[in-house]
Design a protein around this motif. Sequence first.
Motif, PDB file in Angstrom:
ATOM      1  N   GLY A  57     -10.971  -7.591 -13.280  1.00 33.71           N
ATOM      2  CA  GLY A  57     -10.237  -6.935 -14.359  1.00 33.71           C
ATOM      3  C   GLY A  57      -8.773  -6.798 -13.984  1.00 33.71           C
ATOM      4  N   ALA A  58      -7.943  -6.579 -14.993  1.00 32.10           N
ATOM      5  CA  ALA A  58      -6.509  -6.447 -14.760  1.00 32.10           C
ATOM      6  C   ALA A  58      -5.911  -5.471 -15.761  1.00 32.10           C
ATOM      7  CB  ALA A  58      -5.826  -7.808 -14.871  1.00 32.10           C
ATOM      8  N   GLY A  59      -4.725  -4.960 -15.423  1.00 33.77           N
ATOM      9  CA  GLY A  59      -4.001  -4.082 -16.337  1.00 33.77           C
ATOM     10  C   GLY A  59      -4.033  -2.625 -15.958  1.00 33.77           C
ATOM     11  N   SER A  60      -4.517  -2.305 -14.752  1.00 33.71           N
ATOM     12  CA  SER A  60      -4.681  -0.903 -14.383  1.00 33.71           C
ATOM     13  C   SER A  60      -3.364  -0.162 -14.196  1.00 33.71           C
ATOM     14  CB  SER A  60      -5.533  -0.780 -13.108  1.00 33.71           C
ATOM     15  OG  SER A  60      -5.003  -1.582 -12.073  1.00 33.71           O
ATOM     16  N   VAL A  61      -2.244  -0.884 -14.029  1.00 32.22           N
ATOM     17  CA  VAL A  61      -0.950  -0.222 -13.860  1.00 32.22           C
ATOM     18  C   VAL A  61      -0.289   0.060 -15.201  1.00 32.22           C
ATOM     19  CG1 VAL A  61       1.372  -0.417 -12.884  1.00 32.22           C
ATOM     20  CG2 VAL A  61      -0.607  -1.228 -11.583  1.00 32.22           C
ATOM     21  N   ASN A  62      -0.169  -0.991 -16.011  1.00 27.96           N
ATOM     22  CA  ASN A  62       0.555  -0.844 -17.282  1.00 27.96           C
ATOM     23  C   ASN A  62      -0.077  -1.633 -18.422  1.00 27.96           C
ATOM     24  OD1 ASN A  62       1.172  -3.461 -16.581  1.00 27.96           O
ATOM     25  ND2 ASN A  62       3.252  -2.985 -15.904  1.00 27.96           N
ATOM     26  N   GLY A  63      -1.318  -2.028 -18.252  1.00 29.16           N
ATOM     27  CA  GLY A  63      -1.979  -2.836 -19.268  1.00 29.16           C
ATOM     28  C   GLY A  63      -1.861  -4.322 -19.002  1.00 29.16           C
ATOM     29  N   LEU A  64      -0.934  -4.709 -18.141  1.00 27.91           N
ATOM     30  CA  LEU A  64      -0.745  -6.121 -17.786  1.00 27.91           C
ATOM     31  C   LEU A  64      -0.930  -6.316 -16.286  1.00 27.91           C
ATOM     32  CD1 LEU A  64       2.373  -6.953 -20.007  1.00 27.91           C
ATOM     33  CD2 LEU A  64      -0.006  -7.575 -20.453  1.00 27.91           C
ATOM     34  N   GLY A  84      -1.835  -5.053 -12.312  1.00 26.01           N
ATOM     35  CA  GLY A  84      -2.841  -4.201 -11.679  1.00 26.01           C
ATOM     36  C   GLY A  84      -4.181  -4.900 -11.662  1.00 26.01           C
ATOM     37  N   ASP A  85      -4.656  -5.284 -10.471  1.00 25.71           N
ATOM     38  CA  ASP A  85      -5.892  -6.056 -10.338  1.00 25.71           C
ATOM     39  C   ASP A  85      -7.003  -5.218  -9.718  1.00 25.71           C
ATOM     40  OD1 ASP A  85      -5.348  -9.146 -10.867  1.00 25.71           O
ATOM     41  OD2 ASP A  85      -3.553  -8.333  -9.891  1.00 25.71           O
ATOM     42  N   LYS A  94       0.817  -1.215   0.000  1.00 29.96           N
ATOM     43  CA  LYS A  94       0.000   0.000   0.000  1.00 29.96           C
ATOM     44  C   LYS A  94       0.850   1.263   0.000  1.00 29.96           C
ATOM     45  CE  LYS A  94      -4.477   1.400   1.794  1.00 29.96           C
ATOM     46  NZ  LYS A  94      -5.667   0.847   2.480  1.00 29.96           N
ATOM     47  N   GLU A  95       2.051   1.194   0.523  1.00 31.19           N
ATOM     48  CA  GLU A  95       2.913   2.368   0.565  1.00 31.19           C
ATOM     49  C   GLU A  95       3.442   2.723  -0.814  1.00 31.19           C
ATOM     50  OE1 GLU A  95       3.543   4.410   3.155  1.00 31.19           O
ATOM     51  OE2 GLU A  95       2.022   3.235   4.219  1.00 31.19           O
ATOM     52  N   THR A  96       3.910   1.712  -1.530  1.00 28.94           N
ATOM     53  CA  THR A  96       4.505   1.947  -2.859  1.00 28.94           C
ATOM     54  C   THR A  96       3.504   1.783  -3.991  1.00 28.94           C
ATOM     55  OG1 THR A  96       5.158  -0.370  -3.130  1.00 28.94           O
ATOM     56  CG2 THR A  96       6.716   1.086  -1.993  1.00 28.94           C
ATOM     57  N   LEU A  97       2.311   1.258  -3.667  1.00 33.04           N
ATOM     58  CA  LEU A  97       1.260   0.949  -4.652  1.00 33.04           C
ATOM     59  C   LEU A  97       1.704  -0.123  -5.635  1.00 33.04           C
ATOM     60  CD1 LEU A  97      -0.184   4.509  -5.430  1.00 33.04           C
ATOM     61  CD2 LEU A  97      -0.767   2.932  -3.583  1.00 33.04           C
ATOM     62  N   ARG A  98       2.663  -0.941  -5.227  1.00 28.98           N
ATOM     63  CA  ARG A  98       3.144  -2.030  -6.085  1.00 28.98           C
ATOM     64  C   ARG A  98       2.019  -3.031  -6.334  1.00 28.98           C
ATOM     65  NH1 ARG A  98       5.282  -6.877  -4.517  1.00 28.98           N
ATOM     66  NH2 ARG A  98       5.557  -6.088  -2.377  1.00 28.98           N
ATOM     67  N   ALA A  99       1.889  -3.419  -7.590  1.00 31.85           N
ATOM     68  CA  ALA A  99       0.838  -4.360  -7.968  1.00 31.85           C
ATOM     69  C   ALA A  99       1.292  -5.796  -7.760  1.00 31.85           C
ATOM     70  CB  ALA A  99       0.454  -4.156  -9.431  1.00 31.85           C
ATOM     71  N   PHE A 100       0.333  -6.708  -7.757  1.00 27.78           N
ATOM     72  CA  PHE A 100       0.651  -8.125  -7.738  1.00 27.78           C
ATOM     73  C   PHE A 100       1.141  -8.552  -9.122  1.00 27.78           C
ATOM     74  CE2 PHE A 100      -2.444  -7.781  -4.277  1.00 27.78           C
ATOM     75  CZ  PHE A 100      -1.805  -8.503  -3.272  1.00 27.78           C
ATOM     76  N   PRO A 101       2.014  -9.548  -9.207  1.00 27.92           N
ATOM     77  CA  PRO A 101       2.425 -10.056 -10.521  1.00 27.92           C
ATOM     78  C   PRO A 101       1.206 -10.493 -11.319  1.00 27.92           C
ATOM     79  CG  PRO A 101       3.836 -10.958  -8.786  1.00 27.92           C
ATOM     80  CD  PRO A 101       2.704 -10.253  -8.097  1.00 27.92           C
ATOM     81  N   SER A 102       1.217 -10.226 -12.618  1.00 26.90           N
ATOM     82  CA  SER A 102       0.043 -10.512 -13.442  1.00 26.90           C
ATOM     83  C   SER A 102      -0.284 -11.995 -13.491  1.00 26.90           C
ATOM     84  CB  SER A 102       0.264  -9.980 -14.865  1.00 26.90           C
ATOM     85  OG  SER A 102       1.405 -10.566 -15.454  1.00 26.90           O
ATOM     86  N   ASP A 103       0.739 -12.850 -13.367  1.00 26.39           N
ATOM     87  CA  ASP A 103       0.475 -14.294 -13.471  1.00 26.39           C
ATOM     88  C   ASP A 103      -0.184 -14.871 -12.223  1.00 26.39           C
ATOM     89  OD1 ASP A 103       2.617 -14.240 -11.739  1.00 26.39           O
ATOM     90  OD2 ASP A 103       3.976 -15.397 -13.006  1.00 26.39           O
ATOM     91  N   GLU A 104      -0.371 -14.054 -11.182  1.00 27.67           N
ATOM     92  CA  GLU A 104      -1.084 -14.531  -9.998  1.00 27.67           C
ATOM     93  C   GLU A 104      -2.601 -14.392 -10.145  1.00 27.67           C
ATOM     94  OE1 GLU A 104       0.364 -13.122  -6.257  1.00 27.67           O
ATOM     95  OE2 GLU A 104       2.473 -13.503  -6.776  1.00 27.67           O
ATOM     96  N   HIS A 105      -3.054 -13.587 -11.090  1.00 29.69           N
ATOM     97  CA  HIS A 105      -4.485 -13.463 -11.406  1.00 29.69           C
ATOM     98  C   HIS A 105      -5.322 -13.204 -10.149  1.00 29.69           C
ATOM     99  CE1 HIS A 105      -3.403 -14.842 -15.392  1.00 29.69           C
ATOM    100  NE2 HIS A 105      -2.897 -15.949 -14.891  1.00 29.69           N
ATOM    101  N   VAL A 106      -4.903 -12.235  -9.375  1.00 35.07           N
ATOM    102  CA  VAL A 106      -5.546 -11.966  -8.085  1.00 35.07           C
ATOM    103  C   VAL A 106      -7.024 -11.633  -8.237  1.00 35.07           C
ATOM    104  CG1 VAL A 106      -5.630 -10.300  -6.173  1.00 35.07           C
ATOM    105  CG2 VAL A 106      -3.460 -11.354  -6.829  1.00 35.07           C
ATOM    106  N   SER A 107      -7.366 -10.730  -9.159  1.00 32.59           N
ATOM    107  CA  SER A 107      -8.773 -10.333  -9.295  1.00 32.59           C
ATOM    108  C   SER A 107      -9.648 -11.494  -9.740  1.00 32.59           C
ATOM    109  CB  SER A 107      -8.908  -9.166 -10.270  1.00 32.59           C
ATOM    110  OG  SER A 107      -8.392  -9.500 -11.543  1.00 32.59           O
ATOM    111  N   LEU A 108      -9.119 -12.324 -10.632  1.00 34.04           N
ATOM    112  CA  LEU A 108      -9.889 -13.483 -11.092  1.00 34.04           C
ATOM    113  C   LEU A 108     -10.098 -14.476  -9.953  1.00 34.04           C
ATOM    114  CD1 LEU A 108     -11.266 -14.981 -13.407  1.00 34.04           C
ATOM    115  CD2 LEU A 108      -9.051 -15.961 -14.008  1.00 34.04           C
ATOM    116  N   GLN A 109      -9.073 -14.668  -9.135  1.00 38.10           N
ATOM    117  CA  GLN A 109      -9.214 -15.575  -7.994  1.00 38.10           C
ATOM    118  C   GLN A 109     -10.255 -15.064  -7.011  1.00 38.10           C
ATOM    119  OE1 GLN A 109      -5.745 -17.492  -6.116  1.00 38.10           O
ATOM    120  NE2 GLN A 109      -4.478 -16.340  -7.571  1.00 38.10           N
TER     121      GLN A 109
END
Length: 472
Positions: free
Chosen positions: A426-433, A435-436, A394-409
Amino acid sequence: MVLVEIDSKAHPNGVNGVKTPFKSAAFHRDLGHEFQKLTRSDGNFVTLEDGRRIFDASGGPSVGAIGWGNRRVIQAVTKQMMDTAYCASLYYTTQVHEDLCQHLVDSTNGEMARAYVVNSGSEATEAAVKLARQYFLELNPPQPQRTRFINRRQSYHGTTLGALSVSGHSYRRANFEPLLLKNVSSVSPCFEFRGRGASESPSEYVERLAKELDDEFQEQGPENVCAFIAEPVVGAALGCVPSVRGYFQAMQAVCHKYGALLILDEVMCGMGRTGTLHAWQQEGVVPDIQTIGKALGGGYQPVAGVLASRRVVNVIQRGSSAFVHGHTYQGHPAGCAAALEVQRIIREENLLQNVRSQGALLEKLLKELLGGHPNVGNIRGRGLFWGIEFVADKETLRAFPSDEHVSLQIAELGLGEKYQIGVYPGAGSVNGLEGDHIILSPAFNVTSDEIQWIASNVERLVNDFFAGRIGA
């Protein structure tokens, strides 16, 4: 939908490393998963074949406007199909088509002049792009050199090749880049959460984005640009991101400066979803061309459309008077009947007021219940169109790796017996890949009790999901 891995215990990697498809003749979105069958839809619920009743808190992909199984709409469609099931638009029209188009034009207080009815948001974008091009060909004098379009990164305007070409969604474009139009360039989205600098005021942020668009016009040659296309509230690509106040006025000023058109894509955020029938009615602008869909027909029939301003229509009418574009099923009577009845219900039942009041309650509850969660980075939206973005830090706003599919899970977990709630991932809110996010967009006639249930259940879902990750 419920996604289940194929016989993963017996064949973890399928046969010879290839997933074995289920025995279905349907070319599903994923041939390696089994899709649960819906057996019934009524009110805010969909029922699966195993008996689970899922509360549809997203209306599918923000499609459901008045819930499911509405008898008025079903009867209107049935009557229309009994009267006239199909209309060959090259020769004929129908009263229901004329009535729907008039209703849509009237709903803009006369700002838009004509409506063009198609069957999907992608078709609407295709028509809008072609209409923009034809507008410049029919100007007096014509401007045939205008062939370029400017979009925004992390935008989505449809899945067909033309619509995908003017979209800025990296993941959805990737496989098809060699086939896409090369006359499209991109600027930054208006995404305050990740885009506005810490020391930058909202007005300074808007000014910077306007300069970026102006610079892009200069880069492409301002005399070569047909239009700038954008979503007033970004849907699936960013997760319900509204613009900063004054943004679209600044963008339209740049377009007008160089004689280009403004196309607003309201397929997902329009037709009442954000609290006014047209999202641009909250932005202080009127588009030259607008696309609509999803909540237009509320899911009862495939239907979408394009609204054209007087500026555009007058040029075509004074010129050839013929739009060089057409579909076999445009203005389909059943689609028009569904859309017209859905829109009448929204008006008669004053559902836009309910969207505003229940949307305010949903915002309040989500921020109270989840605003402090360590993996919730941002809660944003408007009306009954809300997105929750998840972060690894939350401090750095770092996203989860895209291959973890957090939002889908999270969405899949929500369909389980414990929660029985449908949210839209949905995914891709950071760079298109990376961001969940998930989207909550319930029906316009949702009640306060249902909003409270949605918020508390989503809180439980999010808490349990991330607690499970920690313990894994």
